[in-house]
Design a protein around this motif. Sequence first.
Motif, mmCIF file in Angstrom:
data_model
loop_
_atom_site.group_PDB
_atom_site.id
_atom_site.type_symbol
_atom_site.label_atom_id
_atom_site.label_comp_id
_atom_site.label_asym_id
_atom_site.label_seq_id
_atom_site.Cartn_x
_atom_site.Cartn_y
_atom_site.Cartn_z
ATOM 1 N N THR A 64 0.841 -1.197 0.000
ATOM 2 C CA THR A 64 0.000 0.000 0.000
ATOM 3 C C THR A 64 0.875 1.245 0.000
ATOM 4 O OG1 THR A 64 -1.727 -1.126 1.268
ATOM 5 C CG2 THR A 64 -1.820 1.271 1.206
ATOM 6 N N SER A 65 0.515 2.189 -0.847
ATOM 7 C CA SER A 65 1.244 3.451 -0.901
ATOM 8 C C SER A 65 0.302 4.610 -0.599
ATOM 9 C CB SER A 65 1.882 3.636 -2.284
ATOM 10 O OG SER A 65 0.884 3.862 -3.270
ATOM 11 N N GLY A 66 0.881 5.748 -0.447
ATOM 12 C CA GLY A 66 0.101 6.975 -0.275
ATOM 13 C C GLY A 66 0.682 8.046 -1.168
ATOM 14 N N HIS A 67 -0.078 9.112 -1.367
ATOM 15 C CA HIS A 67 0.466 10.243 -2.112
ATOM 16 C C HIS A 67 0.012 11.536 -1.476
ATOM 17 C CE1 HIS A 67 -3.274 11.513 -4.073
ATOM 18 N NE2 HIS A 67 -3.525 10.249 -4.355
ATOM 19 N N PHE A 68 0.725 12.570 -1.754
ATOM 20 C CA PHE A 68 0.461 13.903 -1.235
ATOM 21 C C PHE A 68 -0.904 14.384 -1.720
ATOM 22 C CE2 PHE A 68 1.559 18.582 -1.454
ATOM 23 C CZ PHE A 68 1.699 18.768 -0.086
ATOM 24 N N LEU A 69 -1.678 15.006 -0.822
ATOM 25 C CA LEU A 69 -2.930 15.641 -1.227
ATOM 26 C C LEU A 69 -2.727 17.136 -1.478
ATOM 27 C CD1 LEU A 69 -4.152 12.926 -0.288
ATOM 28 C CD2 LEU A 69 -6.066 14.237 0.653
ATOM 29 N N GLY A 70 -1.993 17.799 -0.605
ATOM 30 C CA GLY A 70 -1.628 19.188 -0.827
ATOM 31 C C GLY A 70 -2.549 20.223 -0.222
ATOM 32 N N ALA A 71 -3.660 19.793 0.392
ATOM 33 C CA ALA A 71 -4.620 20.763 0.920
ATOM 34 C C ALA A 71 -4.013 21.611 2.038
ATOM 35 C CB ALA A 71 -5.859 20.032 1.433
ATOM 36 N N ALA A 72 -3.310 20.973 2.963
ATOM 37 C CA ALA A 72 -2.738 21.711 4.089
ATOM 38 C C ALA A 72 -1.651 22.666 3.633
ATOM 39 C CB ALA A 72 -2.184 20.737 5.131
ATOM 40 N N LEU A 73 -0.817 22.230 2.709
ATOM 41 C CA LEU A 73 0.244 23.100 2.209
ATOM 42 C C LEU A 73 -0.344 24.278 1.437
ATOM 43 C CD1 LEU A 73 3.268 23.631 1.813
ATOM 44 C CD2 LEU A 73 3.105 22.340 -0.325
ATOM 45 N N ALA A 74 -1.301 24.006 0.553
ATOM 46 C CA ALA A 74 -1.924 25.088 -0.211
ATOM 47 C C ALA A 74 -2.578 26.103 0.714
ATOM 48 C CB ALA A 74 -2.947 24.519 -1.188
ATOM 49 N N ALA A 75 -3.228 25.630 1.776
ATOM 50 C CA ALA A 75 -3.859 26.543 2.726
ATOM 51 C C ALA A 75 -2.819 27.369 3.464
ATOM 52 C CB ALA A 75 -4.717 25.757 3.711
ATOM 53 N N ILE A 184 -0.870 7.828 5.882
ATOM 54 C CA ILE A 184 -0.561 8.712 4.755
ATOM 55 C C ILE A 184 -0.466 10.160 5.233
ATOM 56 C CG2 ILE A 184 -1.430 9.580 2.547
ATOM 57 C CD1 ILE A 184 -2.705 6.808 2.124
ATOM 58 N N GLY A 185 -1.295 10.498 6.222
ATOM 59 C CA GLY A 185 -1.266 11.853 6.768
ATOM 60 C C GLY A 185 0.063 12.225 7.396
ATOM 61 N N VAL A 186 0.794 11.226 7.922
ATOM 62 C CA VAL A 186 2.123 11.503 8.470
ATOM 63 C C VAL A 186 3.059 11.969 7.361
ATOM 64 C CG1 VAL A 186 4.116 10.503 9.649
ATOM 65 C CG2 VAL A 186 1.803 9.881 10.365
ATOM 66 N N GLY A 187 3.034 11.267 6.219
ATOM 67 C CA GLY A 187 3.821 11.698 5.070
ATOM 68 C C GLY A 187 3.379 13.063 4.575
ATOM 69 N N GLU A 188 2.078 13.300 4.600
ATOM 70 C CA GLU A 188 1.536 14.602 4.208
ATOM 71 C C GLU A 188 2.133 15.708 5.071
ATOM 72 O OE1 GLU A 188 -1.456 16.888 1.910
ATOM 73 O OE2 GLU A 188 -0.817 14.811 1.769
ATOM 74 N N ALA A 189 2.221 15.455 6.373
ATOM 75 C CA ALA A 189 2.754 16.456 7.295
ATOM 76 C C ALA A 189 4.233 16.715 7.042
ATOM 77 C CB ALA A 189 2.535 16.009 8.736
ATOM 78 N N VAL A 190 4.987 15.655 6.778
ATOM 79 C CA VAL A 190 6.427 15.818 6.525
ATOM 80 C C VAL A 190 6.659 16.706 5.302
ATOM 81 C CG1 VAL A 190 8.532 14.601 5.838
ATOM 82 C CG2 VAL A 190 7.080 13.664 7.649
ATOM 83 N N ILE A 191 5.941 16.431 4.220
ATOM 84 C CA ILE A 191 6.112 17.220 2.991
ATOM 85 C C ILE A 191 5.638 18.653 3.211
ATOM 86 C CG2 ILE A 191 5.434 17.432 0.573
ATOM 87 C CD1 ILE A 191 5.062 14.349 0.599
ATOM 88 N N THR A 192 4.506 18.811 3.869
ATOM 89 C CA THR A 192 3.955 20.139 4.121
ATOM 90 C C THR A 192 4.923 20.990 4.930
ATOM 91 O OG1 THR A 192 1.664 19.353 4.009
ATOM 92 C CG2 THR A 192 2.053 21.397 5.214
ATOM 93 N N VAL A 193 5.431 20.440 6.018
ATOM 94 C CA VAL A 193 6.345 21.194 6.882
ATOM 95 C C VAL A 193 7.653 21.505 6.156
ATOM 96 C CG1 VAL A 193 7.713 21.093 9.003
ATOM 97 C CG2 VAL A 193 5.326 20.338 9.013
#
Length: 314
Positions: A64-75, A184-193
């Motif tokens: 299983t993989s995940g991908h960036f959504l970008g909502a938090a970063l865009a906001a 996946i949200g953990v990866g999202e946070a790493v990329i966003t930060v």
Amino acid sequence: MHVPDHFLDPVVSTTTAAVALTGVAVAAWQVRQHASAHRLGFAAAVTGFVFAAQMVNYSVLPGTSGHFLGAALAAALLGPWLGMLSVAVVLAVQAVVFADGGLTALGTNVTLMAVVGVAVAWAAGTALARVLGRSAPRTAAGLGAVLSVPAAALVFSGLYAVGGTVPVEAGGLAASMVGVHALIGVGEAVITVAVLSLVLAVAPGLAAVDPRPLAPVRARRGVLGVAGAGLLCAAVLSAVAASAPDGLESVALAYSFAEAAAPHALAGAVLAGYGEAAGLSVALAGVVGLVLTGLLAAGAVGALTAGRPAAARR
């Protein structure tokens, strides 16, 4: 978390389309009222980065993989309204040009990732900022990112419980969707930060969550930094992305509704499957998508802010 056609019945798909249109219309009106033309280049760079980063799947569980959504970063970078438009542009281009996400499911995807994702990320980040002060934008944005992905997954689970085309046990589906998307949200946070930190360092005052005054030369540095990061994702990292099914696909396989997906109406287009349909390299498709989404975002901001004074800050 790109929902394909026919996962959800026409009633639910029509309803989410109405929600998406309303959300985008409100966001556009807010941008028209409050944004300024100096955000044009930055909005283009951020939108292109979100598109490119979504191409880079990363492993979260075996198979299983995940991908960036970008909502938090865009906001965090653009503010909630322009951030919502940015993510919506990415999703529309993915569906129409790259056959990623269903056409009749576009409203669902915009609702989940652009409307719900941005709203949850911004609300959570704003609440934490009130506690910690605006001096901790990375922490606030990271929390928003962690929460935005499972929140979108939970909303999808609710939609599927109401209008899924294959019967499944609703509680189990929700638990599985939230569980895998929390990872996946953990990866999202790493990329966003990471990206937010880059902008805070090279362009103080440019990010929406950064209260410092902005100098024009710094704005250019921020645009170039985010655009460069997007180009790295599109032209290099996309070629080594994880190939395992993403969170939604994995859960759909586990609950035996993956085959309910209808073939995409544009599956034979040149750039469908990010170049796979025509045998093009994924890097080339990624660069084309990055440029296209950036131009569309710039055009939207330019049209919405036409006639507004450039001195307006946000």
